[in-house]
Scaffold this active site. Structure first.
Site, PDB file in Angstrom:
ATOM      1  N   ASN A 121       0.815  -1.223   0.000  1.00  0.00           N
ATOM      2  CA  ASN A 121       0.000   0.000   0.000  1.00  0.00           C
ATOM      3  C   ASN A 121       0.848   1.273   0.000  1.00  0.00           C
ATOM      4  O   ASN A 121       2.074   1.212   0.077  1.00  0.00           O
ATOM      5  CB  ASN A 121      -0.981  -0.013   1.177  1.00  0.00           C
ATOM      6  CG  ASN A 121      -0.259   0.039   2.519  1.00  0.00           C
ATOM      7  OD1 ASN A 121       0.843   0.584   2.621  1.00  0.00           O
ATOM      8  ND2 ASN A 121      -0.858  -0.538   3.544  1.00  0.00           N
TER       9      ASN A 121
ATOM     10  N   CYS B 177      -7.866  -2.587  -6.761  1.00  0.00           N
ATOM     11  CA  CYS B 177      -7.131  -2.689  -5.504  1.00  0.00           C
ATOM     12  C   CYS B 177      -8.149  -2.318  -4.435  1.00  0.00           C
ATOM     13  O   CYS B 177      -9.196  -2.945  -4.365  1.00  0.00           O
ATOM     14  CB  CYS B 177      -5.909  -1.772  -5.515  1.00  0.00           C
ATOM     15  SG  CYS B 177      -6.242  -0.111  -6.117  1.00  0.00           S
TER      16      CYS B 177
ATOM     17  N   ASP C 295      -9.288   1.347  -3.573  1.00  0.00           N
ATOM     18  CA  ASP C 295     -10.096   2.387  -4.189  1.00  0.00           C
ATOM     19  C   ASP C 295      -9.991   2.376  -5.704  1.00  0.00           C
ATOM     20  O   ASP C 295     -10.769   3.012  -6.394  1.00  0.00           O
ATOM     21  CB  ASP C 295      -9.669   3.755  -3.653  1.00  0.00           C
ATOM     22  CG  ASP C 295     -10.009   3.886  -2.173  1.00  0.00           C
ATOM     23  OD1 ASP C 295     -11.153   3.559  -1.815  1.00  0.00           O
ATOM     24  OD2 ASP C 295      -9.137   4.293  -1.393  1.00  0.00           O
TER      25      ASP C 295
ATOM     26  N   TRP D  37      -7.458   3.644  -7.483  1.00  0.00           N
ATOM     27  CA  TRP D  37      -6.852   4.822  -8.108  1.00  0.00           C
ATOM     28  C   TRP D  37      -5.326   4.862  -7.959  1.00  0.00           C
ATOM     29  O   TRP D  37      -4.691   5.759  -8.453  1.00  0.00           O
ATOM     30  CB  TRP D  37      -7.509   6.112  -7.628  1.00  0.00           C
ATOM     31  CG  TRP D  37      -7.631   6.279  -6.121  1.00  0.00           C
ATOM     32  CD1 TRP D  37      -6.687   5.992  -5.200  1.00  0.00           C
ATOM     33  CD2 TRP D  37      -8.753   6.793  -5.399  1.00  0.00           C
ATOM     34  NE1 TRP D  37      -7.127   6.291  -3.949  1.00  0.00           N
ATOM     35  CE2 TRP D  37      -8.408   6.793  -4.028  1.00  0.00           C
ATOM     36  CE3 TRP D  37     -10.011   7.277  -5.783  1.00  0.00           C
ATOM     37  CZ2 TRP D  37      -9.275   7.240  -3.041  1.00  0.00           C
ATOM     38  CZ3 TRP D  37     -10.861   7.721  -4.786  1.00  0.00           C
ATOM     39  CH2 TRP D  37     -10.502   7.694  -3.429  1.00  0.00           C
TER      40      TRP D  37
END
Lengths: 556, 557
Positions: B279, B342, B344, B346
């Site tokens: 992330n 994933c 969101d 974006w």
């Protein structure tokens, strides 16, 4: 024992050859005294692979049912597999390879049998000599002379017959200095800088021993080298502690009190086994594509190979700084003066001297500074990265030199006349060759074995009649300036051309090289012969040290 | 202007840390937009540093020679200044600290940047990249895919573009229902349509979305139908991939928050694949470590390699590239459509889709094509530029080098395929700088709606035509449209040893602007000259040169 007696099975049919990134081929395998020959069976356009047995570093046998597999690991890092029907044939081939790939006698080696129709023996051998270098270097004529005191190799068995010495020091003094240096390697001139006449000398360590012996003649010799100027630098390629310890075994260093005009700088360099093991570890890391990024970086670091590259280039940079920037002469030595000493002095010359950056100049440099200067090639290159044999005197110092040259070339892609391909060719030839150039350990040995009379010279052959295009750098643009390589670790890279040579990775790079050539050629054709020489000259501004010099086209 | 306490300081020394001899003395000026250093030398060389590019300013303790000030930029340039008076140094520090952290969009440089274009040209410039034209280049709309007005006025999803491309077979109810079942309404829509020219005639697509709101058991028949429609719009394949670019553990953890991933039992004919890109927080920390490695003063080889390993950066780059390779292979080799998401949708999704597109389509390896790709996969699909690249003073946890990683993936590919890209490394570095610099309006805001509300097209200028006009500077001399590397799908190696430290990007900390030996420049010059000569000599006949083709025996010494 005749070589042919090692061959119990000379021919095997139906052998399958596997190479990386090529489809498997079936064909005939032949073993001769010096070669392994594989030819596929298609009648038309038959394809053949010829491998010098000396190039084979290690083999592994494996039985699969009634047939056997031999994995051949070459000194140039290629790995091949042969599937041989019939266990007995397989074992016979394997034992022939084992025996014939490790011949001890120089005159039995292939260069003594290599007789191509386009080359003739008995001509002049080699490109350069001490005398020629002296003749070419006008700056030397006044204060320096060529001494032939070593013409019978009795003063120093590993030196060439002629060396360049200060005029004011006579041969008797030199003989005494030689007795005071390990292996008789007294300080001799290696390079005279064209800008300021400062010189690079090289030698082995002085034999001061535990009781701090001194040798007046050796001191006088070095005094004569700097000739009344204030200071010279001794670059000792060992740590200060190692130099101290060397005294216990009869070696030592030049003490400040007896060599008052020389300032000693210690730079630690790994040697021998440590460097050999680095090569082994690095090649092992490169040959396993399943590593994660972390593991790969950790293995790369752990091999220390790039650390050796880093040290060599840093110390060469230091020598250049002394000579070019500070205007002082330098003496370089480690212990024996046959390995790191040559590495550092020849790299310094490449950085300093535009003449050594042409193809001819570079080969001359290798000839003077490595072959004639007595780097023990036969001992150092007996085995490469794959061999399981117990290490004796192996050490890839010459490979390290080529890697360092590659790093310089990568940072100054326009400054060298030769290409990566030449370096790769040399990396191959030094371990196994048709030519006699890298045979033996010294001029004396080469003389005794009749190398010059009975083999061909690689360097001459590379230059004759025309240098092959692939060995030239299409972007070459000579510069008179010193080319200081950046030695910041992020500027040094793995030499993928060598270490990943037999992977898919190399293929795209090859295409890129061809593309560069085609652009340059197209240009030359259009420009015509009379315009080709000056058209590229607009891009060479001053070359500054420690700059990020290029990363835009790392592959060229 | 009220932030500037001392507009001018004299006798400032700009320090070159690696070669202190090359340090220079000059005058430092602070304007409302730039810090400017003018050397006292005869050339009066100027160094301009945009305030919006400043990442941080650090003052070291005053010593006998003055007060040292270090300006670190978001494009990894570092400037070391020595200011004679401590008071001046403190003033510069205070001014720069404020000037480099604007709080409102209106303070950004793009709103005052004026390159003297008239209104008409400015409007034309904004039309330089046209996404409708890009979809029609791909062959969309077609009998299987069409544009939907469902997101008109951003009523379905405020972070998506207003025009969305969806399967024709998906009814408006399915579209709305699917959006409701996706995090932030980011429903599955078309990102790239692959028309295969080979005999296979694959017409697989890459779609993108956010994660579904599955929690532990929820399902949505609309969303299931949406995926079915996507799969069906590729008639040759019997299943589709859902690529979840997160590590599986992270995806599972999301279920506790009512989100998660597709249940293979509920969605017919999907194959779920996790890729494991970390992330944004992991990436931010990793890059910081990498920057620290680049800044080490005199590292040994081991320090450097250890630092590189420890940063984990190249491992993450490999993960992003691996995602792209997986998707490209599914689409081009297996002819299977892929839905990428994933959390969101974006960040990692944009990375994976755009890397796959670069691998699949030679067009995206051209200068114009890369612009189009960035405009499509990043700008229009709501990559949060202003948050990720800290355009405004805001939450530092939102900042992450997502785009940096995409650009680096392209660079790593350029290392493997030196002839495949029309642009050079310089183009990527230039793009990187512009993403952070806020000089143009393209990357301001976090989604299309926000940009519309800011009226960016009326108030700022577009970067693309500017880069296009200067494309000669960014050209890769080895690029040839008919080269084998230029054609078709790129199949890169992702072996660990292929990944290199990007020195051109991260090794810039200490670089003073000096001459380079650049083979690219040299080749470009050669090429240009060749072209001129060709024109001059157009009447002459060219003699074709033949290469020696035959190679009977392969000598292997």
């Amino acid at each position: 024992m005749e070589l042919s007696e090692h061959i119990k099975t000379a021919n095997v049919e139906d052998v399958t050859l596997r190479r990386p990134f090529h489809p498997a081929l079936r064909g005939t395998l032949c073993v001769t005294s010096h070669h392994l020959l594989f030819s596929d069976r298609k009648d038309e356009a038959s394809w053949q692979l010829l491998i010098l047995l000396k190039n084979i570093d290690a083999i592994e046998k494996r039985a699969v049912g009634s047939s056997g597999t031999i994995t051949i690991k070459c000194k140039d890092l290629l790995v091949l597999q042969l599937e041989i029907p019939g266990m007995e044939e397989c074992l016979n081939i394997a034992s022939s390879i084992e025996a014939l790939s490790s011949l001890e006698s120089v005159t039995e080696m292939y260069p003594f049998f290599y007789r191509p129709s386009h080359l003739t023996l008995n001509g002049p051998w080699g490109l350069s000599s001490t005398e020629q270098y002296y003749k070419q270097t006008e700056r030397l004529w006044d204060r320096w002379r060529v001494s032939t005191l070593n013409s019978d190799y009795s003063v120093c068995p590993s030196y060439p017959s002629a060396v360049i010495m200060p005029r004011e020091v006579d041969d008797d003094k030199l003989i005494r200095s030689a007795r005071f240096r390990q292996g008789g390697r007294f300080p001799v001139l290696s390079y005279c800088h064209h800008r300021n006449g400062m010189v690079i000398m090289r030698s082995s360590q002085p034999l001061t021993g535990a009781n701090k012996k001194r040798c007046k003649e050796d001191e006088l010799l070095l005094q004569a080298v700097i000739d009344g100027s204030e200071l010279g630098y001794i670059i000792d390629l060992r740590s200060a502690q190692q130099a101290q310890q060397a005294r216990m075994t009869g070696g030592g260093f030049e003490s400040k009190s007896f060599y008052s005009h020389w300032k000693r700088i210690h730079r630690h360099h790994e040697r021998g086994k440590v460097v050999q093991e680095s090569l082994i570890k690095l090649v092992e890391a490169c040959s396993d594509p399943s590593h994660s990024v972390d593991r790969w970086l950790s293995k790369l670091e752990n091999s220390k190979w790039l650390s050796h590259v880093h040290s060599a280039l840093s110390t060469a940079g230091l020598v250049v700084e002394c000579v070019e920037r500070d205007g002082h002469s330098v003496l370089v030595h480690g212990s024996e003066g046959t390995d790191n000493t040559l590495l550092v002095s020849s790299l310094a010359q490449l950085i300093l001297d535009p003449a050594s950056r042409t193809v001819t100049g570079f080969l001359c440099l290798l000839e003077r500074e490595w072959i004639q200067a007595g780097h023990p090639f036969q001992q150092r290159c007996a085995h490469s990265a794959y061999s399981h044999a117990r290490l004796k005197q192996e050490c890839p110092i010459f490979l390290l030199l080529l890697d360092c040259v590659w790093q310089v070339w990568r940072q100054f892609p326009l400054a060298l006349e030769f290409s990566e391909a030449l370096l790769l060719r040399l990396a191959q030839e030094v371990y196994a060759s048709n030519y006699g150039t890298f045979l033996c350990n010294s001029e004396q040995e080469r003389c005794a074995a009749g190398v010059k009379e009975n083999t061909h010279c690689l360097f001459q052959s590379l230059l004759r009649p025309d240098i092959e295009e692939q060995y030239l750098n299409p972007l070459y643009e000579p510069t008179d300036l010193a080319i200081w390589p950046s030695v910041h670790p992020q500027s040094l890279q793995l030499w993928t051309g060598l270490f990943l040579r037999w992977t898919e990775y190399a293929q795209n790079m090859e295409e890129a090289r061809e593309e560069v050539w085609s652009i340059v050629k197209e240009h030359h054709e259009q420009a015509g012969p009379d315009r080709t020489n000056n058209t590229l000259s607009t891009h060479c501004d001053t070359l500054t040290p420690f700059e990020n010099l290029m990363d835009e086209l790392t592959i060229l | 202007m009220e932030h500037i306490r001392t507009p001018k300081v004299e006798n400032v020394r700009m320090i070159d840390r690696l070669t202190p001899r090359k340090s220079t003395v000059g005058t430092l000026y602070l304007s409302s937009t730039h810090t400017i250093f003018v050397e006292n030398s005869e050339a009066h060389k100027e160094t301009w540093v945009l305030h919006s590019l400043v990442y941080n300013v650090e003052r070291l303790p005053t010593n006998s020679s003055g007060s040292p000030l270090i300006i670190r930029c978001k494009n990894f340039h570092v400037y070391r200044l020595l200011i004679p008076q401590e008071k001046d140094c403190l003033d510069v520090l205070a001014s720069l600290t404020q000037l480099s952290c604007p709080e409102r969009y209106g303070e950004l440089f793009c709103f005052s940047f004026n390159p003297n274009l008239d209104k008409e040209l400015r409007e034309k410039a904004w039309g330089f990249i046209n996404l409708k034209a890009e979809f029609s280049r791909m062959g969309i709309p077609c009998n299987l895919w069409h544009v939907t007005a469902a997101n008109h006025e951003y009523r379905l999803c405020d972070t998506y573009p207003s025009e969305l491309f969806v399967p024709k077979s998906a009814s408006p109810a399915v579209i709305v229902g699917s959006a409701k079942f996706r995090s932030r309404g980011r429903l599955p829509v078309l990102s790239y349509f692959h028309r295969d020219t080979s005999p296979n005639l694959f017409i697989a697509s890459i779609c993108r979305s956010s994660q579904p709101l599955t929690g532990f058991s929820a399902r949505s028949s609309d969303d299931e139908q949406m995926l079915q429609a996507i799969m069906k719009s590729n008639p040759v394949s019997e299943f589709m991939y859902v690529v979840d670019t997160r590590p599986k553990l992270n995806a599972m953890a999301n279920r506790a928050a009512g989100k998660g991933y597709e249940n293979e039992d509920h969605y017919t004919n999907i194959k779920l694949q996790f890729i494991g890109i970390e992330n944004i927080h992991v990436m931010r920390n990793s890059q910081q470590k990498l920057i620290d490695v680049g800044e080490l003063a005199a590292p040994s080889m081991s320090d450097f390699l250890w630092g590189l390993e420890n940063s984990g950066w190249l491992k993450h780059i490999k993960a992003v590239l691996d995602a792209g390779v997986f998707i490209a292979k599914a689409v081009a080799e297996d002819g299977v459509s892929v839905l990428v998401h994933c959390s969101d949708g974006w960040d990692r999704t944009a990375q994976a889709c755009s890397v796959a597109s670069v691998l699949l389509d030679p067009y995206y390896r051209t200068i114009k094509g890369l612009m189009v790709l960035i405009e499509k996969d990043w700008v229009s699909f709501g990559h949060k530029f202003s948050h990720r690249y800290a355009h405004l003073d805001g939450d530092p946890k939102e900042v992450s080098p997502v785009m940096d990683q995409f650009l680096e993936c392209v660079w790593q590919l350029m290392q493997q395929f030196p002839c495949a890209f029309e642009f050079s490394e310089r183009f990527l570095i230039q793009l990187h700088t512009h993403i952070y610099s806020c000089q143009h309006g393209n990357f301001i805001g976090n989604c299309q709606k926000e940009r519309r509300d800011l009226r960016l097209q009326e108030r700022t200028h577009s970067l693309w035509p500017h880069l296009w006009e200067n494309r000669a500077e960014y050209t890769n001399p080895l690029y040839r449209t008919d080269h084998s590397q230029t054609q078709g799908v790129l199949k890169p190696l992702t072996t660990a040893y292929c990944f290199k430290f990007w020195k051109g990007m991260y090794g810039r900390a200490e670089k003073s602007v000096a001459s380079h030996q650049s083979p690219a420049d040299c080749l470009n010059a050669v090429r240009e000259e060749s072209q001129q000569l060709e024109e001059e000599l157009s009447s002459h006949q060219e003699v074709p040169r033949e290469m020696d083709a035959g190679q009977g025996i392969h000598m292997h010494a």
